[in-house]
Scaffold this motif. Structure first.
Motif, PDB file in Angstrom:
ATOM      1  N   GLY A  76      -2.028 105.246  90.162  1.00 45.77           N
ATOM      2  CA  GLY A  76      -1.373 106.647  90.552  1.00 45.77           C
ATOM      3  C   GLY A  76      -0.613 106.502  92.006  1.00 45.77           C
ATOM      4  N   LYS A  77      -1.218 105.633  92.684  1.00 46.27           N
ATOM      5  CA  LYS A  77      -0.550 105.471  94.035  1.00 46.27           C
ATOM      6  C   LYS A  77       0.617 104.818  93.922  1.00 46.27           C
ATOM      7  N   VAL A  78       0.917 104.035  92.976  1.00 42.96           N
ATOM      8  CA  VAL A  78       2.060 103.046  92.810  1.00 42.96           C
ATOM      9  C   VAL A  78       3.241 103.879  92.366  1.00 42.96           C
ATOM     10  N   PRO A  79       4.373 103.622  93.053  1.00 41.29           N
ATOM     11  CA  PRO A  79       5.501 104.366  92.421  1.00 41.29           C
ATOM     12  C   PRO A  79       5.987 104.284  90.893  1.00 41.29           C
ATOM     13  N   LYS A  80       6.117 105.517  90.483  1.00 41.40           N
ATOM     14  CA  LYS A  80       6.270 105.613  88.813  1.00 41.40           C
ATOM     15  C   LYS A  80       6.868 104.477  88.071  1.00 41.40           C
ATOM     16  N   LYS A  81       8.056 103.925  88.557  1.00 39.70           N
ATOM     17  CA  LYS A  81       8.837 102.837  88.059  1.00 39.70           C
ATOM     18  C   LYS A  81       8.015 101.577  88.138  1.00 39.70           C
ATOM     19  N   ILE A  82       7.380 101.256  89.035  1.00 41.20           N
ATOM     20  CA  ILE A  82       6.515 100.084  89.186  1.00 41.20           C
ATOM     21  C   ILE A  82       5.234 100.194  88.440  1.00 41.20           C
ATOM     22  N   ALA A  83       4.830 101.393  88.328  1.00 46.51           N
ATOM     23  CA  ALA A  83       3.414 101.599  87.478  1.00 46.51           C
ATOM     24  C   ALA A  83       3.828 101.370  86.035  1.00 46.51           C
ATOM     25  N   LYS A  84       5.088 101.726  85.468  1.00 49.58           N
ATOM     26  CA  LYS A  84       5.546 101.605  84.263  1.00 49.58           C
ATOM     27  C   LYS A  84       5.800 100.089  84.002  1.00 49.58           C
ATOM     28  N   GLN A  85       6.337  99.409  84.790  1.00 48.06           N
ATOM     29  CA  GLN A  85       6.560  98.016  84.688  1.00 48.06           C
ATOM     30  C   GLN A  85       5.023  97.102  84.557  1.00 48.06           C
ATOM     31  N   TYR A  86       4.253  97.893  85.283  1.00 43.78           N
ATOM     32  CA  TYR A  86       2.792  97.127  85.513  1.00 43.78           C
ATOM     33  C   TYR A  86       2.146  97.373  84.020  1.00 43.78           C
ATOM     34  N   ALA A  87       2.470  98.416  83.511  1.00 41.26           N
ATOM     35  CA  ALA A  87       1.699  98.775  82.301  1.00 41.26           C
ATOM     36  C   ALA A  87       2.463  98.235  81.197  1.00 41.26           C
ATOM     37  N   GLU A  88       3.734  97.756  81.242  1.00 49.60           N
ATOM     38  CA  GLU A  88       4.294  97.107  80.186  1.00 49.60           C
ATOM     39  C   GLU A  88       4.105  95.625  80.184  1.00 49.60           C
ATOM     40  N   TRP A  89       4.081  95.114  81.245  1.00 49.43           N
ATOM     41  CA  TRP A  89       3.424  93.627  81.420  1.00 49.43           C
ATOM     42  C   TRP A  89       2.045  93.492  81.095  1.00 49.43           C
ATOM     43  N   ARG A  90       1.251  94.383  81.486  1.00 49.58           N
ATOM     44  CA  ARG A  90      -0.291  94.181  81.220  1.00 49.58           C
ATOM     45  C   ARG A  90      -0.435  94.140  79.627  1.00 49.58           C
ATOM     46  N   LYS A  91       0.318  95.281  78.845  1.00 46.05           N
ATOM     47  CA  LYS A  91       0.418  95.078  77.521  1.00 46.05           C
ATOM     48  C   LYS A  91       0.860  93.860  76.820  1.00 46.05           C
ATOM     49  N   GLN A  92       1.918  93.345  77.436  1.00 38.13           N
ATOM     50  CA  GLN A  92       2.311  92.083  76.739  1.00 38.13           C
ATOM     51  C   GLN A  92       1.602  90.943  77.184  1.00 38.13           C
ATOM     52  N   TYR A  93       0.446  90.941  78.140  1.00 41.84           N
ATOM     53  CA  TYR A  93      -0.095  89.865  78.424  1.00 41.84           C
ATOM     54  C   TYR A  93      -1.424  90.217  77.709  1.00 41.84           C
ATOM     55  N   THR A  94      -2.129  91.417  77.523  1.00 45.08           N
ATOM     56  CA  THR A  94      -3.302  91.546  76.679  1.00 45.08           C
ATOM     57  C   THR A  94      -3.421  91.538  75.535  1.00 45.08           C
ATOM     58  N   GLU A  95      -2.093  92.095  74.685  1.00 46.65           N
ATOM     59  CA  GLU A  95      -1.836  92.475  73.431  1.00 46.65           C
ATOM     60  C   GLU A  95      -1.053  91.076  72.712  1.00 46.65           C
ATOM     61  N   GLN A  96       0.036  90.516  73.761  1.00 45.43           N
ATOM     62  CA  GLN A  96       0.872  89.415  73.046  1.00 45.43           C
ATOM     63  C   GLN A  96       0.335  88.027  73.672  1.00 45.43           C
ATOM     64  N   GLY A  97      -0.456  88.027  74.486  1.00 45.67           N
ATOM     65  CA  GLY A  97      -0.658  86.764  75.224  1.00 45.67           C
ATOM     66  C   GLY A  97       0.604  86.179  75.913  1.00 45.67           C
ATOM     67  N   VAL A  98       1.342  86.872  76.572  1.00 43.32           N
ATOM     68  CA  VAL A  98       2.480  86.156  76.958  1.00 43.32           C
ATOM     69  C   VAL A  98       1.755  86.220  78.610  1.00 43.32           C
ATOM     70  N   SER A  99       1.370  84.874  78.902  1.00 46.12           N
ATOM     71  CA  SER A  99       0.781  84.441  80.075  1.00 46.12           C
ATOM     72  C   SER A  99       1.576  84.735  81.340  1.00 46.12           C
ATOM     73  N   GLU A 100       2.953  84.484  81.165  1.00 40.45           N
ATOM     74  CA  GLU A 100       3.817  84.633  82.444  1.00 40.45           C
ATOM     75  C   GLU A 100       3.727  86.232  83.137  1.00 40.45           C
ATOM     76  N   ARG A 101       3.380  87.012  82.176  1.00 39.69           N
ATOM     77  CA  ARG A 101       3.421  88.362  82.381  1.00 39.69           C
ATOM     78  C   ARG A 101       2.229  88.699  83.433  1.00 39.69           C
TER      79      ARG A 101
END
Ligand code: TRP
Ligand code: SF4
Length: 399
Positions: free
Chosen positions: A185-210
């Motif tokens: 919540g303390k991170v700027p909205k845009k960054i938080a969105k990017q973080y959530a997206e990358w986290r999802k790609q890593y945890t759900e699709q195993g894209v390790s670079e994320r």
């Protein structure tokens, strides 16, 4: 996240040129770029030679003098002795609880060394635990960069696995999920969105670079506290707080230094050029060094690629000299002694510097002792902090 460099070397005594080009030269450079911890891994020496302890002290002192001769500076880096920081043993025990036995059994150096050193008893718990002790060495200082040779890469990988296992087990305190969300919540909205997206790609699709990208993103958020960063980095892997950071190998291009016989330079092959040779001994060693066997007589042409002297020229000589060697050898216009002469000069010149830097420590060995005392005390301050954190994460910091 600041980078910290951690590396160790077993106390094998006087250092030779392969140690210098393979590690020490690089350490001397790194100490000006990062906060560095360099230590004598004397417990590691025991793991393969528990019955040969009579030379450990002498070897430690001799090796340290050569570290200083190489330019490793006790004021630019923290130089210490592993056994003088007993906290390493405590961390080793605590990490052993989350380390599955098969992880240790499948480290390549484990079986290889048992075969290679078949005259030694390596059927010990200490030897099996060798890479775990190394993991404790690294994680103790939250080391993020570990300059080692290719033979040690598997140990750093194991260290990463152990750090991850530890964080997964002990980083999830009762509110880990809430705290991660609050930090986000303390991170700027845009960054938080990017973080959530990358986290999802890593945890759900195993894209390790994320994972790497998202970590970097978090470490850029300098307004977050260290604890908040650690929680967000941990949450990327569905874990709680990241207590111990995962280190990376710092592989540097180091030239392969041949021994006097053309084999790998090693004390056990008796083919070394020490860092600090007597000038006359140095000269003799190079003069009698192996050359291309095709050059039996002066007029026989040779192939520099088959000659270890040429490999040394490539490390020590200017391009013009290397070309002179190359042409002269192939056309037999120079003899091997002519060829070796400029090499001897360059080596002597380099060694002058080594002798000079070593001199005060040889004259007064209490200077070495003082470095060990100061460095070990400095290392212990950090080691105690890490252990406080580790104990409290485990839940054994009660009084
Ligand atoms: N195992 C390393 C070697 O034999 C020495 C070592 C011990 C080390 N602990 C370490 C290296 C921690 C890097 C980091 O060369
Ligand atoms: Fe080696 Fe130089 Fe002799 Fe050629 S001339 S074989 S490179 S020592």
């Amino acid at each position: 996240m600041e980078n910290r460099v951690v590396s160790g070397m077993r106390p094998t005594g006087r250092v030779h040129l392969a140690h210098y080009h393979g590690a020490l030269k690089n350490w001397a450079k790194l100490q000006h770029e990062y906060e560095c911890f360099f230590f004598v891994a004397d417990w590691h020496a025991l793991t393969t030679a528990y019955s040969e302890t009579e030379n450990i002290e002498q070897n430690t002192y001799d090796m340290l003098i050569d570290w200083f001769a190489s330019g490793v500076s006790p004021s630019a880096s923290t130089v210490f002795v592993q056994s003088r920081v007993p906290e390493h043993a405590e961390l080793h025990v605590l990490l052993s609880m989350v380390t599955p036995l098969p992880w240790l059994e499948r480290v390549p150096t484990y079986k290889d060394t048992i075969t290679r050193l078949n005259d030694k008893n390596l059927n010990t718990f200490g030897f099996l635990g060798y890479p775990l002790l190394q993991a404790a060495d690294i994680l103790m200082y939250k080391g993020t960069k570990v300059p080692v040779g290719a033979d040690q890469v598997a140990h750093v990988e194991l260290t990463r696995d152990i750090a991850r296992a530890f964080n997964r087990n002990y980083g999830r305190d009762a509110e880990w999920l809430d705290l991660a969300k609050r930090a986000l919540g303390k991170v700027p909205k845009k960054i938080a969105k990017q973080y959530a997206e990358w986290r999802k790609q890593y945890t759900e699709q195993g894209v390790s670079e994320r994972l790497e990208a998202a970590r970097a993103l978090i470490y850029d958020q300098t307004h977050l506290s260290v604890d908040e960063m650690d929680r967000l980095v941990g949450y990327l892997e569905d874990g709680g707080r990241r207590i111990l950071p995962e280190p990376e190998v710092l592989l540097t291009d180091t030239p392969l230094v041949p021994g006097l016989d053309g084999e790998k330079m090693s004390k056990s092959y008796n083919n070394t050029v020490l860092l600090r040779e007597e000038p006359s001994v140095l000269e003799k060693k190079i003069q009698t060094m192996q050359t291309d066997p095709a050059r039996v007589r002066r007029r026989d042409p040779g192939d520099p690629r088959k000659c270890p002297v040429y490999s040394l020229h490539k490390i020590y000589s200017e391009t013009a000299t290397v070309n002179w060697v190359d042409d002269g050898c192939r056309s037999a216009s120079i003899g091997c002694l002519d060829c070796k002469s400029p090499l001897i000069d360059s080596l002597k010149k380099e060694q002058d510097g080594f002798h000079e830097r070593a001199a005060p420590f040889i004259e007064d060995r209490s200077l070495v002792h003082n470095v060990i005392e100061k460095g070990s005390e400095k290392a212990r301050v950090i080691a105690r902090e890490t252990l406080d954190d580790v104990r409290s994460a485990i839940g054994i910091s009660y009084r």
